[in-house]
Design an enzyme around this catalytic site. Structure first.
Site, PDB file in Angstrom:
ATOM      1  N   HIS A 307       0.859  -1.197   0.000  1.00 51.04           N
ATOM      2  CA  HIS A 307       0.000   0.000   0.000  1.00 51.04           C
ATOM      3  C   HIS A 307       0.888   1.237   0.000  1.00 51.04           C
ATOM      4  O   HIS A 307       1.946   1.238   0.628  1.00 51.04           O
ATOM      5  CB  HIS A 307      -0.895   0.012   1.253  1.00 51.04           C
ATOM      6  CG  HIS A 307      -2.061   0.929   1.126  1.00 51.04           C
ATOM      7  ND1 HIS A 307      -1.952   2.280   1.353  1.00 51.04           N
ATOM      8  CD2 HIS A 307      -3.329   0.695   0.740  1.00 51.04           C
ATOM      9  CE1 HIS A 307      -3.131   2.833   1.142  1.00 51.04           C
ATOM     10  NE2 HIS A 307      -3.991   1.901   0.766  1.00 51.04           N
ATOM     11  N   ASP A 365      -7.981  -5.222  -0.032  1.00 50.98           N
ATOM     12  CA  ASP A 365      -8.459  -6.070  -1.139  1.00 50.98           C
ATOM     13  C   ASP A 365      -8.113  -7.542  -0.979  1.00 50.98           C
ATOM     14  O   ASP A 365      -8.603  -8.365  -1.757  1.00 50.98           O
ATOM     15  CB  ASP A 365      -7.859  -5.541  -2.461  1.00 50.98           C
ATOM     16  CG  ASP A 365      -8.420  -4.186  -2.812  1.00 50.98           C
ATOM     17  OD1 ASP A 365      -7.625  -3.231  -2.890  1.00 50.98           O
ATOM     18  OD2 ASP A 365      -9.644  -4.074  -2.943  1.00 50.98           O
TER      19      ASP A 365
HETATM   20  C1  SDX Z   1      -6.209   0.122  -2.892  1.00 53.84           C
HETATM   21  O1  SDX Z   1      -4.364   4.598  -2.036  1.00 53.84           O
HETATM   22  C2  SDX Z   1      -5.310   4.016  -1.408  1.00 53.84           C
HETATM   23  O2  SDX Z   1      -5.698   4.415  -0.320  1.00 53.84           O
HETATM   24  C3  SDX Z   1      -5.918   2.814  -2.141  1.00 53.84           C
HETATM   25  C4  SDX Z   1      -6.942   1.984  -1.376  1.00 53.84           C
HETATM   26  C5  SDX Z   1      -8.207   2.772  -1.107  1.00 53.84           C
HETATM   27  O3  SDX Z   1      -8.919   2.404  -0.176  1.00 53.84           O
HETATM   28  O4  SDX Z   1      -8.517   3.689  -1.923  1.00 53.84           O
HETATM   29  O5  SDX Z   1      -6.393   1.557  -0.155  1.00 53.84           O
HETATM   30  C6  SDX Z   1      -7.355   0.757  -2.185  1.00 53.84           C
HETATM   31  O6  SDX Z   1      -5.955   0.458  -4.023  1.00 53.84           O
HETATM   32  C7  SDX Z   1      -5.355  -0.866  -2.146  1.00 53.84           C
HETATM   33  C8  SDX Z   1      -4.122  -1.359  -2.995  1.00 53.84           C
HETATM   34  C9  SDX Z   1      -4.632  -2.455  -3.926  1.00 53.84           C
HETATM   35  N1  SDX Z   1      -3.577  -2.857  -4.885  1.00 53.84           N
HETATM   36  C10 SDX Z   1      -2.960  -4.036  -4.801  1.00 53.84           C
HETATM   37  O7  SDX Z   1      -3.142  -4.868  -3.916  1.00 53.84           O
HETATM   38  C11 SDX Z   1      -2.021  -4.317  -5.972  1.00 53.84           C
HETATM   39  C12 SDX Z   1      -0.693  -4.870  -5.449  1.00 53.84           C
HETATM   40  N2  SDX Z   1       0.009  -3.782  -4.742  1.00 53.84           N
HETATM   41  C13 SDX Z   1       1.014  -3.039  -5.477  1.00 53.84           C
HETATM   42  O8  SDX Z   1       0.671  -2.835  -6.808  1.00 53.84           O
HETATM   43  C14 SDX Z   1       1.510  -1.830  -4.699  1.00 53.84           C
HETATM   44  O9  SDX Z   1       1.771  -2.253  -3.431  1.00 53.84           O
HETATM   45  C15 SDX Z   1       0.669  -0.569  -4.631  1.00 53.84           C
HETATM   46  C16 SDX Z   1       0.270  -0.088  -5.992  1.00 53.84           C
HETATM   47  C17 SDX Z   1      -0.557  -0.802  -3.818  1.00 53.84           C
HETATM   48  C18 SDX Z   1       1.512   0.494  -3.957  1.00 53.84           C
HETATM   49  O10 SDX Z   1       2.587   0.732  -4.793  1.00 53.84           O
HETATM   50  P1  SDX Z   1       3.660   1.880  -4.429  1.00 53.84           P
HETATM   51  O11 SDX Z   1       3.316   2.586  -3.177  1.00 53.84           O
HETATM   52  O12 SDX Z   1       3.866   2.701  -5.662  1.00 53.84           O
HETATM   53  O13 SDX Z   1       4.915   1.053  -4.057  1.00 53.84           O
HETATM   54  P2  SDX Z   1       6.056   0.685  -5.085  1.00 53.84           P
HETATM   55  O14 SDX Z   1       5.445   0.171  -6.346  1.00 53.84           O
HETATM   56  O15 SDX Z   1       7.000   1.824  -5.150  1.00 53.84           O
HETATM   57  O16 SDX Z   1       6.719  -0.568  -4.330  1.00 53.84           O
HETATM   58  C19 SDX Z   1       7.760  -0.381  -3.372  1.00 53.84           C
HETATM   59  C20 SDX Z   1       8.531  -1.695  -3.409  1.00 53.84           C
HETATM   60  C21 SDX Z   1       8.986  -2.073  -4.834  1.00 53.84           C
HETATM   61  O17 SDX Z   1      10.128  -2.898  -4.705  1.00 53.84           O
HETATM   62  P3  SDX Z   1      11.618  -2.177  -4.866  1.00 53.84           P
HETATM   63  O18 SDX Z   1      11.609  -1.468  -6.209  1.00 53.84           O
HETATM   64  O19 SDX Z   1      11.722  -1.190  -3.681  1.00 53.84           O
HETATM   65  O20 SDX Z   1      12.609  -3.315  -4.793  1.00 53.84           O
HETATM   66  O21 SDX Z   1       7.668  -2.770  -2.990  1.00 53.84           O
HETATM   67  C22 SDX Z   1       7.479  -3.674  -4.062  1.00 53.84           C
HETATM   68  C23 SDX Z   1       7.849  -2.942  -5.334  1.00 53.84           C
HETATM   69  O22 SDX Z   1       8.289  -3.856  -6.341  1.00 53.84           O
HETATM   70  N3  SDX Z   1       6.058  -4.054  -4.059  1.00 53.84           N
HETATM   71  C24 SDX Z   1       5.610  -5.282  -4.279  1.00 53.84           C
HETATM   72  C25 SDX Z   1       4.211  -5.209  -4.101  1.00 53.84           C
HETATM   73  N4  SDX Z   1       3.865  -3.942  -3.787  1.00 53.84           N
HETATM   74  C26 SDX Z   1       5.009  -3.233  -3.766  1.00 53.84           C
HETATM   75  N5  SDX Z   1       6.230  -6.435  -4.618  1.00 53.84           N
HETATM   76  C27 SDX Z   1       5.452  -7.528  -4.785  1.00 53.84           C
HETATM   77  N6  SDX Z   1       4.116  -7.531  -4.626  1.00 53.84           N
HETATM   78  C28 SDX Z   1       3.451  -6.393  -4.276  1.00 53.84           C
HETATM   79  N7  SDX Z   1       2.141  -6.394  -4.131  1.00 53.84           N
END
Ligand code: SDX
Length: 432
Positions: A307, A365
């Site tokens: 998140h 989710d």
């Molecule tokens: C919702 O914003 C809100 O409030 C949203 C929400 C709401 O109520 O409105 O809470 C609802 O959208 C919840 C989130 C639902 N999405 C998912 O579950 C999809 C999977 N999650 C990821 O796509 C991700 O965690 C996000 C999009 C939710 C957040 O992404 P960020 O904050 O941009 O984080 P990032 O992509 O910069 O990741 C930081 C690190 C990275 O690794 P490094 O480059 O540092 O090595 O964490 C890793 C990412 O690769 N990472 C994950 C991951 N999420 C982040 N690796 C594997 N699996 C994941 N799910």
């Protein structure tokens, strides 16, 4: 606001710039950078990781502590003690209603649950197998083609009626999407039923017989809607605010929020979690999928994990997991293989250094799809349920923005990396 300031100094010389630091009632201070553009500077923050886009009094999140307050009330207390329409009132007006206010609000919502009968005809233009979110975007936007007496955003009465119409009609449209998808006739809203009972009626009743929703499922869905109602300046809420900042009508703004929510990185994640669990299929395959999630070269991510704000457990995920147990218990589905797989996946991921170091926890989710599917709501309707719940958050945030005297049209700038100016080349001279 505090008189604190911060000073920007430049290594290449140039006058230092003093910027005010503003404090809210909770959360981090913000550096007010509005004067920078007059000094010829922009800030750079793709994805807005460090940007506060607006003042707001609606929802507060503390990502490190895993806190979520609606108008100051902790989500855990609202989920357990309130009902969804009461939370709608709270988000919209800022206070919990008294008995008279609650009765009037609920009655007014009931007066607006039907949609203009001509809107039924739009459905015949969609393929039966159209994704319900595609239909939702179209139908909610099309409300502005019918309700011309609530489009003037400068008129407080219009703003109030449009809020009631959206809260009341989105569930009706959502249920119509499902009925159209499965080829069953639309079921008209029933004023004798409560908000959630009525939604389940419109989803699962047929003209052939009586339908009474299971009260345990009604309570569970009530709680799920409360959990999803608002969440500060998330992507879809920011989309609604940006659309509203140009003066677009409320129905068009909410349609833009639905479009943004659909993405798998946002509200579409609940549908993606179920697809992921079904693809993993068995506990023995969890390891290989976790390796894929950790691999930079693989676009696969653990859906329902991570998140932008929560770097601790999403408080909604814990309530959702508990609700999952309750519903599966009630339905005698404790051996639901997907739920058992999800519990195992969560346990293994939370013990894995990659997820621990990056503070990746289950979000709202991760469990919602399992419990909604157990209630008979198909996978392609999961994000529709999220949109149904979030409509009140979008409306409340839109209302707040419209009422903000300092609100301006949103117009970010950029870091330009394209071509410098160059002369046009006639076709005859190109390719030489
Ligand atoms: C919702 O914003 C809100 O409030 C949203 C929400 C709401 O109520 O409105 O809470 C609802 O959208 C919840 C989130 C639902 N999405 C998912 O579950 C999809 C999977 N999650 C990821 O796509 C991700 O965690 C996000 C999009 C939710 C957040 O992404 P960020 O904050 O941009 O984080 P990032 O992509 O910069 O990741 C930081 C690190 C990275 O690794 P490094 O480059 O540092 O090595 O964490 C890793 C990412 O690769 N990472 C994950 C991951 N999420 C982040 N690796 C594997 N699996 C994941 N799910």
């Amino acid at each position: 606001m505090s008189e604190a300031k911060v000073t920007l100094t430049f290594s290449h010389g140039g006058e230092p710039i003093e910027l005010p630091v503003l404090s809210g009632t909770l959360g981090p201070d913000v550096i007010d950078i509005r004067s920078l553009s007059k000094r010829g500077y922009f800030t750079y923050d793709p994805g807005f990781l460090s940007t506060a886009s607006c003042p707001s009094s609606i929802t507060y999140i503390d990502g490190d502590k895993g806190l979520l307050f609606y108008r100051g009330y902790p989500i855990e207390q609202l989920a357990e003690q309130s009902d969804f329409l009461e939370v709608c009132y709270l988000l919209l007006f800022g206070e919990l209603p008294d008995a008279e206010q609650k009765a009037k609000f609920d009655a007014t919502v009931k007066d607006h649950t039907m949609v203009h009968d001509q809107m039924n005809r739009f459905f015949t233009g969609f393929r039966r197998d159209a994704h319900p979110m595609a239909i939702m975007v179209g139908m909610v936007g099309a409300l502005s083609a019918f309700y011309h007496d609530s489009l003037d955003i400068a008129n407080p009465r219009h703003r109030e009626i449009s809020a009631f119409r959206l809260i009341a009609k989105v569930p009706t449209i959502a249920a119509m999407c499902y009925k159209y998808n499965i080829g069953q006739p639309f079921m008209y809203p029933q004023s004798r039923l409560g908000y959630v009972d009525n939604f389940l009626y419109m989803m699962f009743a047929t003209p052939c017989g009586d339908y009474e929703p299971n009260p345990v499922l009604v309570r569970a869905l009530e709680r799920i809607l409360i959990l999803h109602a608002d969440h500060e300046q998330n992507a879809s809420t920011s989309t609604v605010r940006l659309a509203g900042s140009s003066g677009s009508n409320p129905f068009a703004c909410i349609a833009s929020g639905i479009a943004c929510l659909w993405g798998p990185a946002h509200g579409g994640a609940n549908e993606a979690v179920l697809a992921m669990l079904e693809e993993i299929g068995d506990e023995s395959r969890i390891g290989q999928y976790l390796e894929r999630a950790k691999s930079k070269g693989d676009s696969f991510r653990l859906m329902g994990f991570g998140h932008r704000v929560y770097k601790n457990m999403d408080p909604r995920a814990e309530i959702m997991r508990r609700t999952c147990h309750e519903v599966l218990d009630e339905l005698g589905l404790n051996d639901d293989p997907l739920f058992k797989l999800a519990l195992k996946l969560e346990k293994i991921a939370l013990e894995d250094d990659y997820f621990i170091q990056r503070k990746l926890y289950p979000n709202v989710d991760f469990y919602s799809g399992i419990v909604l599917r157990a209630m008979g709501i198909p996978t392609n309707m999961l994000t529709v349920i999220f949109a149904l719940a979030r409509t009140i958050g979008w409306v409340a945030q839109w209302h707040e923005m419209i009422g903000d005297p300092e609100a301006k049209i949103g117009r970010p700038r950029q870091l330009y990396q394209g071509n410098k100016m160059r002369e046009f080349l006639p076709l005859s001279e190109r390719g030489e």
